[in-house]
Design an enzyme around this catalytic site. Sequence first.
Site, mmCIF file in Angstrom:
data_model
loop_
_atom_site.group_PDB
_atom_site.id
_atom_site.type_symbol
_atom_site.label_atom_id
_atom_site.label_comp_id
_atom_site.label_asym_id
_atom_site.label_seq_id
_atom_site.Cartn_x
_atom_site.Cartn_y
_atom_site.Cartn_z
ATOM 1 N N ASN A 5 0.859 -1.186 0.000
ATOM 2 C CA ASN A 5 0.000 0.000 0.000
ATOM 3 C C ASN A 5 0.894 1.235 0.000
ATOM 4 O OD1 ASN A 5 -1.791 2.064 0.559
ATOM 5 N ND2 ASN A 5 -2.241 1.387 2.658
ATOM 6 N N TRP A 6 0.965 1.891 -1.159
ATOM 7 C CA TRP A 6 1.891 3.025 -1.287
ATOM 8 C C TRP A 6 1.333 4.294 -0.642
ATOM 9 C CZ3 TRP A 6 3.794 2.530 -7.128
ATOM 10 C CH2 TRP A 6 4.424 1.286 -7.278
ATOM 11 N N LYS A 7 0.092 4.277 -0.249
ATOM 12 C CA LYS A 7 -0.565 5.455 0.349
ATOM 13 C C LYS A 7 -0.379 6.679 -0.570
ATOM 14 C CE LYS A 7 -0.078 3.313 4.813
ATOM 15 N NZ LYS A 7 0.049 3.455 6.262
ATOM 16 N N HIS A 33 -9.375 1.116 5.320
ATOM 17 C CA HIS A 33 -8.070 1.302 5.966
ATOM 18 C C HIS A 33 -8.251 2.264 7.145
ATOM 19 C CE1 HIS A 33 -3.985 2.661 6.675
ATOM 20 N NE2 HIS A 33 -3.597 1.549 6.088
ATOM 21 N N GLU A 57 -6.671 4.715 8.122
ATOM 22 C CA GLU A 57 -6.533 6.145 7.779
ATOM 23 C C GLU A 57 -7.805 6.661 7.124
ATOM 24 O OE1 GLU A 57 -2.829 5.721 5.647
ATOM 25 O OE2 GLU A 57 -1.886 5.140 7.540
ATOM 26 N N GLU A 71 -5.017 -4.776 10.913
ATOM 27 C CA GLU A 71 -3.991 -3.764 11.091
ATOM 28 C C GLU A 71 -4.234 -3.017 12.399
ATOM 29 O OE1 GLU A 71 -2.146 -2.698 7.028
ATOM 30 O OE2 GLU A 71 -3.824 -1.357 7.388
ATOM 31 N N GLY A 128 2.754 2.406 10.693
ATOM 32 C CA GLY A 128 3.710 3.485 10.480
ATOM 33 C C GLY A 128 4.447 3.911 11.746
ATOM 34 N N SER A 135 3.782 -1.975 10.308
ATOM 35 C CA SER A 135 5.236 -2.014 10.493
ATOM 36 C C SER A 135 5.867 -3.359 10.132
ATOM 37 C CB SER A 135 5.610 -1.601 11.927
ATOM 38 O OG SER A 135 5.194 -0.273 12.159
ATOM 39 N N GLY A 179 2.964 -1.032 4.248
ATOM 40 C CA GLY A 179 2.972 0.382 3.878
ATOM 41 C C GLY A 179 4.392 0.832 3.599
ATOM 42 N N GLY A 180 5.031 1.435 4.614
ATOM 43 C CA GLY A 180 6.357 2.038 4.445
ATOM 44 C C GLY A 180 7.363 1.178 3.687
HETATM 45 P P1 PGA Z 1 3.084 0.395 7.591
HETATM 46 O O1 PGA Z 1 1.603 0.580 7.022
HETATM 47 O O2 PGA Z 1 3.637 -0.867 7.010
HETATM 48 O O3 PGA Z 1 3.840 1.624 7.131
HETATM 49 O O4 PGA Z 1 2.977 0.325 9.080
HETATM 50 C C1 PGA Z 1 0.740 -0.499 6.916
HETATM 51 C C2 PGA Z 1 -0.580 -0.050 6.344
HETATM 52 O O5 PGA Z 1 -1.083 1.003 6.738
HETATM 53 O O6 PGA Z 1 -1.154 -0.750 5.472
#
Ligand code: PGA
Length: 250
Positions: free
Chosen positions: A9-11, A94, A96, A162, A168, A208, A229-230
């Site tokens: 997930n590149w956000k 998600h 967010e 999650e 993050g 993470s 994500g990251g």
């Molecule tokens: P992260 O994000 O790996 O940066 O913690 C995961 C996500 O939000 O899908």
Amino acid sequence: MRREMFAGNWKMNTTHVEGSVLAEGIVSRLSTSGSDVVLIPPFTGIESVSNIVHSSSVALGAQTMSAQDGGAFTGEISPVMLKSLGCDYVVLGHSERRSLFGETSAQVLEKAVAAVAHGITPIVCVGETLEERESGQALAVIETQVRESMVGLTQEVVVAYEPVWAIGTGKVATPEQAQEVHASIRSVLSDLFSVVVAEDTRILYGGSVKPDNVASIMAQADVDGALIGGASLNADAFVSIIEYNKTSTE
Ligand code: PGA
């Protein structure tokens, strides 16, 4: 047997040019793996990433979508548009989206129904906040999210657990914490659908995930993959997560 899945997930990161470079880096480093790999760029990167992955085994997804097919919904993107660019997956709910944009489980369900109707597999995200975990509410909160976001769905869905406090932050759930929640989600799915559906549904862990912690999380019986994500913004890191088996035996 549930096939492992790794979704990046590149956000809200990468221009379409940067996204192309990243996708090329990932596709060129990946050996044919036994896992499903999904790249999830921002909307503006979907077309260029689609051109790169279409001749590979890598699939494409979107980070959210409208439940509507089209019309006067300024700023929204429909499942028809996503499918026409080759998206086979969409992330829904998600944390967010839930916390920053007020997305509710009822809306997630509406979008999941629309996605399925267009042949797009929803990746439905659920997870508790730190406060909910510390007050012993984690499993109850997640059960409510699963039920409200998925009730009545008839097609294959992927679930992503999650924990909000792990996204993050560099704080990863312990393998035992992940397993406890994944097993609990699977039993809710069994109640909501059937034992067979629950056994067939892939439940990804997200929060993470990095090359050095993926193996212990993947070793859990009910963890079927990861939503990253990251670390998915770095081709080397993302590919070593996907190929964690190779890395850990070298
Ligand atoms: P992260 O994000 O790996 O940066 O913690 C995961 C996500 O939000 O899908």
